[in-house]
Design an enzyme around this catalytic site. Structure first.
Site, PDB file in Angstrom:
ATOM      1  N   ASP A 200       0.752  -1.436  -0.084  1.00 27.46           N
ATOM      2  CA  ASP A 200      -0.058   0.023   0.029  1.00 27.46           C
ATOM      3  C   ASP A 200       1.052   1.265   0.065  1.00 27.46           C
ATOM      4  O   ASP A 200       1.976   1.373   0.776  1.00 27.46           O
ATOM      5  CB  ASP A 200      -0.865   0.003   1.287  1.00 27.46           C
ATOM      6  CG  ASP A 200      -1.966   1.004   1.228  1.00 27.46           C
ATOM      7  OD1 ASP A 200      -2.845   1.027   0.396  1.00 27.46           O
ATOM      8  OD2 ASP A 200      -2.008   2.029   2.291  1.00 27.46           O
ATOM      9  N   GLU A 259       1.555  -0.739  -4.818  1.00 22.36           N
ATOM     10  CA  GLU A 259       0.769   0.713  -5.033  1.00 22.36           C
ATOM     11  C   GLU A 259       1.643   1.770  -5.355  1.00 22.36           C
ATOM     12  O   GLU A 259       1.966   2.399  -4.277  1.00 22.36           O
ATOM     13  CB  GLU A 259      -0.288   0.694  -4.166  1.00 22.36           C
ATOM     14  CG  GLU A 259      -1.309   1.931  -4.705  1.00 22.36           C
ATOM     15  CD  GLU A 259      -2.033   2.580  -3.585  1.00 22.36           C
ATOM     16  OE1 GLU A 259      -3.115   3.076  -3.960  1.00 22.36           O
ATOM     17  OE2 GLU A 259      -1.654   2.476  -2.381  1.00 22.36           O
TER      18      GLU A 259
END
Ligand code: GLC
Length: 530
Positions: A200, A259
């Site tokens: 993330d 990400e």
């Protein structure tokens, strides 16, 4: 070229666990629910699941605020449920990729509770602080709160950084203790048996050492008119990625998928490392922002291929839990369904690893969520301005036409899209002409033809600007993919003889090219050279 890795040939499927399958009637999906749907995922043909966070969390950002990196939130089950899920998935040849939220923790994580208690606490230096003053030190914004990213902490007379909400304080990745804590978390899950991580906000780990304000950018409307050069995307992330790659490599064939936050394909490409020694794959979100146009997608793919360092493997995705679903983005009345088929054919035949977002295979769409039912902090804070937030793309999976859509026997945490009565897995599974059957056929073809995975790609010119056409080739196998983005029929002239393998608007196998192929409006044809 070295040996192929499993993730290069795999079809990934992203599960947002709150919304996939509830097993205990509390209206929120859970791990046992996912396990109960493995048969479906296997029949769809996917090879790997990326599951959004299910770790202990106060759920201020629905799991993207973690308070224990090594345990499952009771809402989603127990560690034993995860063990069971991993084992059962493995039995079906399906790998499991977890979501590691290492840019920030929850403000309820014991590390932050300790850090914020006093400037002299041993964990204080794990997070980012500035002395409090009348104004924040720079113009960095809290994306989901529409205010400064610097939040007051009266106990120490300081402010800490939280780029998402105040409940997501950010780590100081320059601190070696933080880094080694996360590498230990990675080892813990690798030992547990998971196959990798989606990282993330990976390109956000490091912030500018001098905390400079971001420059103004008139085009960056959803980004508060700022170019994110100082609050993320700092070059130091390369060092951390190299270290993480070593941890992954030591554990065997495990994948790291970044990400690479933001819409700059250059940054995503660079995250693979010049020597291909950083992330195995990095998300390029460019497809999520392209209009419905053959030329736009071709350009996007060509840019992406050209930016990737030697040996790096591309990936593509059209939808995820942060952006409106592509079925909705490309809606065009009664042509929407045809477009979804063209999009699926592109995603599953273009050179690179495809990521499917749960429900896209049945054409789940978005719709406005009434104010009282909004859950996403972004949706709640932007409601007065009429933005949608991210709830619309997170509605429950539509399994069947029963109340609760087969997702829950309780009250779903987000309203089910009312189209579930006709648009659901059970109905489409029975229907060979359904979108679900189209996805299955594409995935099966991909599995059967080497050219569609490891083969090279060559874009074809002279097919008209509404048609995206490319050839995939491996050994003597040659496949052409013709995608007509126009609402009118198109004709493509061909030198060689082709046999149609799959067509979204023709009977498969029924057609041969005789110097040309006719393309129905908004349709896909996949044909092999004879
Ligand atoms: C990533 C996630 C998003 C989350 C944010 C903060 O962008 O995809 O859902 O809210 O990070 O963790």
């Amino acid at each position: 070229m070295g040996a192929r890795h499993w993730w290069e040939d795999a079809v990934f499927y992203q599960i947002y666990p709150r919304s996939f399958q509830d097993s205990d009637g509390d209206g929120v999906g859970d791990l046992a629910g996912i396990a109960s749907r493995l048969g479906y995922l296997h029949s769809l043909g996917v090879d790997a699941l990326w599951i959004s966070p299910f770790f202990k969390s106060p759920m201020k950002d629905f799991g993207y605020d973690v308070s224990d990196y090594r345990d499952v939130d009771p809402m989603f089950g127990k560690l034993g449920d995860l063990r069971d899920l991993v084992a059962r998935a493995k039995g079906l040849g399906i790998r499991i990729v977890l979501d590691l939220v290492a840019n920030h923790s929850s403000d309820e994580h014991p590390w932050f509770v300790e850090a914020r208690s006093s400037r002299s606490s041993p964990r204080h230096g794990w997070y980012l602080w500035v002395p409090d003053g009348p104004r924040p030190p720079n113009n960095w914004k809290a994306i989901f709160e529409l205010g400064s990213a610097w939040h007051r902490n009266p106990a120490t007379g300081e402010r800490y950084l939280g780029t998402f909400t105040r409940h997501q304080p950010e780590f100081d990745w320059r601190n070696p203790e933080v880094r080694s804590a996360f590498y230990d978390v990675m080892r813990y899950w690798f030992d547990f048996g998971v196959d990798g991580f989606r990282l993330d906000v990976a390109t956000g780990y490091f912030k500018d050492a001098e905390l400079r304000s971001n420059p103004f950018s008139p085009k960056a409307i959803p980004d508060f008119f700022q170019k994110h050069v100082y609050d993320r995307n700092r070059p130091e992330f390369h060092e951390a990625f190299k270290e993480m790659r070593k941890v992954a490599d030591e554990a065997g064939e495990r994948v790291l998928i970044g990400e690479t936050h933001g819409s700059d394909p250059e940054i995503a490409a660079s995250s693979h490392g010049k020597a291909n020694d950083e992330l195995h794959m990095a998300f390029n979100f460019d497809f999520l922002h392209r209009p419905w146009s053959a030329r736009a997608f071709r350009e996007s793919a060509e840019v992406w291929y050209s930016l990737l360092p030697e040996g790096a493997w591309p990936n593509f995705t059209l939808s995820n839990h942060d952006q409106p679903r592509h079925y909705w983005r490309y809606r065009a009345g009664d042509r929407t369904e045809a477009r979804a088929r063209v999009a699926a054919a592109m995603l599953l035949t273009i050179r690179g690893t495809p990521f499917i977002y749960y429900g896209e295979e049945i054409g789940m769409t978005c719709r406005r969520i009434p104010r009282h039912a909004l859950r996403d902090p972004l949706g709640i804070s932007t409601w007065p301005f009429g933005f949608l937030g991210r709830d619309p793309e997170r509605t429950p999976m539509q399994w069947d036409g029963s109340e609760g859509a087969g997702f829950t026997r309780g009250r779903p945490w987000l309203p089910v899209n009312p189209d579930y009565a006709s648009r659901n897995v059970a109905a489409q599974q029975e229907d060979p002409a359904s979108l679900l059957s189209w996805y299955k056929a594409l995935i099966a073809l991909r599995r059967a033809r080497k050219s569609l995975t490891s083969g090279g790609i060559r874009f074809l010119d002279g097919v008209g600007e509404d048609v995206l056409a490319y050839e995939r080739a491996a050994g003597d196998e040659r496949i052409i993919v013709l995608l007509n983005f126009a609402s009118r029929a198109r004709r493509v002239d061909l030198e060689d003889e082709y046999r149609v393998l799959l067509g979204s608007a023709v009977d498969p196998g029924a057609r041969r090219s005789r110097g040309h192929l006719e393309l129905e409006p908004e349709s896909a044809l996949i044909a092999s050279a004879e």
